[in-house]
Enzyme design. Structure first.
Site, PDB file in Angstrom:
ATOM      1  N   TYR A  55      37.013  31.041  28.457  1.00 20.27           N
ATOM      2  CA  TYR A  55      37.985  32.020  27.931  1.00 20.27           C
ATOM      3  C   TYR A  55      37.294  32.938  26.932  1.00 20.27           C
ATOM      4  O   TYR A  55      36.479  32.477  26.125  1.00 20.27           O
ATOM      5  CB  TYR A  55      39.149  31.315  27.221  1.00 20.27           C
ATOM      6  N   GLU A  57      39.128  36.021  25.347  1.00 21.79           N
ATOM      7  CA  GLU A  57      40.029  37.135  24.979  1.00 21.79           C
ATOM      8  C   GLU A  57      39.403  37.947  23.838  1.00 21.79           C
ATOM      9  O   GLU A  57      38.880  37.381  22.879  1.00 21.79           O
ATOM     10  CB  GLU A  57      41.389  36.590  24.556  1.00 21.79           C
ATOM     11  N   ASP A 201      41.087  58.734  39.806  1.00 19.11           N
ATOM     12  CA  ASP A 201      41.030  57.382  40.373  1.00 19.11           C
ATOM     13  C   ASP A 201      40.011  57.429  41.504  1.00 19.11           C
ATOM     14  O   ASP A 201      40.292  57.923  42.597  1.00 19.11           O
ATOM     15  CB  ASP A 201      42.415  56.975  40.888  1.00 19.11           C
ATOM     16  N   THR A 227      38.160  50.671  41.167  1.00 19.16           N
ATOM     17  CA  THR A 227      37.893  49.281  41.526  1.00 19.16           C
ATOM     18  C   THR A 227      36.382  49.170  41.706  1.00 19.16           C
ATOM     19  O   THR A 227      35.670  50.178  41.753  1.00 19.16           O
ATOM     20  CB  THR A 227      38.606  48.874  42.827  1.00 19.16           C
ATOM     21  N   LYS A 230      34.833  48.463  46.549  1.00 22.49           N
ATOM     22  CA  LYS A 230      34.902  49.293  47.754  1.00 22.49           C
ATOM     23  C   LYS A 230      33.494  49.860  48.025  1.00 22.49           C
ATOM     24  O   LYS A 230      32.574  49.097  48.281  1.00 22.49           O
ATOM     25  CB  LYS A 230      35.988  50.354  47.589  1.00 22.49           C
ATOM     26  N   ARG A 236      35.580  41.833  43.566  1.00 25.56           N
ATOM     27  CA  ARG A 236      36.931  42.378  43.380  1.00 25.56           C
ATOM     28  C   ARG A 236      37.194  42.484  41.888  1.00 25.56           C
ATOM     29  O   ARG A 236      37.242  41.467  41.180  1.00 25.56           O
ATOM     30  CB  ARG A 236      37.990  41.470  44.006  1.00 25.56           C
TER      31      ARG A 236
HETATM   32  N1  DSN Z   1      44.612  48.655  48.959  1.00 28.83           N
HETATM   33  C1  DSN Z   1      43.557  49.602  48.684  1.00 28.83           C
HETATM   34  C2  DSN Z   1      43.083  50.298  49.925  1.00 28.83           C
HETATM   35  O1  DSN Z   1      42.974  49.629  50.938  1.00 28.83           O
HETATM   36  O2  DSN Z   1      42.820  51.491  49.918  1.00 28.83           O
HETATM   37  C3  DSN Z   1      43.955  50.530  47.634  1.00 28.83           C
HETATM   38  O3  DSN Z   1      44.468  49.843  46.543  1.00 28.83           O
END
Ligand code: DSN
Length: 424
Positions: A55, A57, A201, A227, A230, A236
């Site tokens: 932990y 925080e 974003d 994120t 990707k 993730r």
């Molecule tokens: N779920 C994601 C995507 O597949 O584009 C976006 O949050």
């Protein structure tokens, strides 16, 4: 047996077998979902460490738990790498994923009922950009822009008119099904005019921005959310980056505003992925993602497919299947049976429902990680064409035979392109 699953196999054979099945599935299929990828063995190893036991925080040097001698160093390294890679003043690597990262921006800058502007979900935006069923559309007053019906591209006159009329405090640029370069400078000009904060974003395109094949939002957007799993090819997770003036408010919104302890194993894996993204090979990877998407799009166009906006500039292709006489969902399911994994997706102005829409969404980050190139993209387009054509004819036996044959051909192709992180 796969040694890294040896202990798991003896403790919980059911889960071990399911993990092995998923490894086989990811190895044998051609994965074309544009938001997915294969992380490196190094990222996988960092994710599966004792860091999950801790932990912490707070932030480095200011924690609410003792024993942070090494966690603080790991988080600091991740933050510094994010700042260096993207050229930003400040980075927070603690958001659990993209949606909580975006929610933290609302908490930092808005009060409930304030106006936010984002791209509508069915036009290519994201739930958290103010879509009606999301907390961001329920607790805030949301106005949504789209794309032009004739071009499939953002209409900046519409965005400007809407912004002038509605005076949003926050404007989101970016989304989940945008096949074209996002003009951050045009968004910034509009945001400045109405005194709004621009948020870029870049979840989908972070790896392309880092690799220098998509213009950066830095210098245009005051806040950048992404994120990490990707095109950036990390675990993730998510990051928020911003100009110095928003640093305190964003940090406070992430913790203690929305979250408790950060996921330190994820933080370590983010640090590893950022290091990988700083290497010269990653720039080549990003370039190849775009070249592969262009090759796939060209071949689909040559085969009479209708692509939203007429093609792609990035990693993503949105196909409207209406002219082919099939809907997105049955097509996605047929393609999956044939070893080609895509997702069904709404297309702009879709007359069908989101759970049974007109389109499919494809992308090249994962196949490019496996080392595939334009020749393989042309083959993939030919297979997609065969499956969709068989489906359109409606003969079940022909469909099943086509899908089965192609699934075998796909397995043969994928066996020549090993997936990182998965033992043969
Ligand atoms: N779920 C994601 C995507 O597949 O584009 C976006 O949050």
């Amino acid at each position: 047996m796969n040694p890294h699953l040896a202990t798991l196999s003896s403790v919980d054979p059911d889960i071990a077998e399911l993990v092995r099945s998923e490894e086989r599935r990811q190895s044998e299929k051609i994965r074309l979902i544009p938001s997915e990828n294969y992380v490196s063995r190094a990222v996988l190893e960092a994710t599966g460490t004792v860091l999950t036991n801790k932990y912490s925080e707070g932030y480095p040097g200011r924690r609410y738990y003792e024993g942070q001698q090494f966690i603080d160093q790991i988080e600091t390294i991740a933050v510094e790498r994010a700042k260096q890679l993207f050229g930003v003043d400040h980075a927070n690597v603690q958001p659990y994923s993209g949606s909580p990262a975006n929610l933290a921006i609302y908490l930092a800058l808005l009060s409930p009922g304030d106006t936010v502007m984002g791209m509508a979900l069915p036009m290519g935006g994201h739930l958290t950009h103010g879509w009606s069923v999301s907390a961001t559309g329920i607790w805030f007053r949301s106005v949504q822009y789209g794309v032009r019906r004739d071009t499939g591209r953002i209409d900046f006159d519409e965005v400007r008119d809407l912004a002038r009329k509605e005076r949003p405090k926050l404007i989101f640029a970016g989304g989940t099904a945008i096949p074209r370069i996002i003009d951050f400078a045009a968004f910034a000009e509009i945001a400045r005019e109405v005194d709004a904060v621009l948020v870029a974003d870049i979840a989908h395109i972070a790896g392309l921005v880092a690799g220098g094949v998509h213009p950066t939002p830095v210098g245009h957007a005051e806040i950048i959310s992404t994120t990490t799993h990707k095109t950036l090819r990390g675990p993730r997770g998510a990051m928020l980056m911003c100009d110095a003036k928003h640093a305190k408010a964003l940090d406070k919104a992430v913790f203690p505003g929305l979250q408790g302890g950060p996921h330190n194993h994820t933080t370590a894996a983010i640090a590893v992925a950022l290091r990988e993204a700083m290497q010269p090979e990653f720039r080549e990877y990003a370039r190849q993602i775009v070249a592969n998407a262009a090759a796939l799009a060209d071949e689909l166009l040559a085969r009479g497919f209708d692509l939203v906006s007429g093609g792609t500039d990035n990693h993503l292709i949105l196909v409207d299947l209406t002219s082919k006489g099939v809907a997105g969902k049955p097509a996605a399911k047929a393609l999956d049976r044939a070893g080609l994994e895509v997702n069904y997706n709404t297309v702009p102005y879709d007359p069908r429902k989101p759970f049974d829409p007109s389109g499919i969404r494809l992308g090249t980050p994962a196949v490019t990680t496996r080392g595939m190139g334009p020749a393989e993209m042309r083959q993939i387009a030919a297979w997609i064409d065969e499956v969709v054509s068989a489906l359109a004819k409606g003969d079940e036996d022909t469909c099943a035979a086509t899908e089965q044959r192609i699934a075998g051909e796909v397995r043969e192709l994928t066996s020549r392109f090993p997936a990182p992180g998965i033992d043969a």
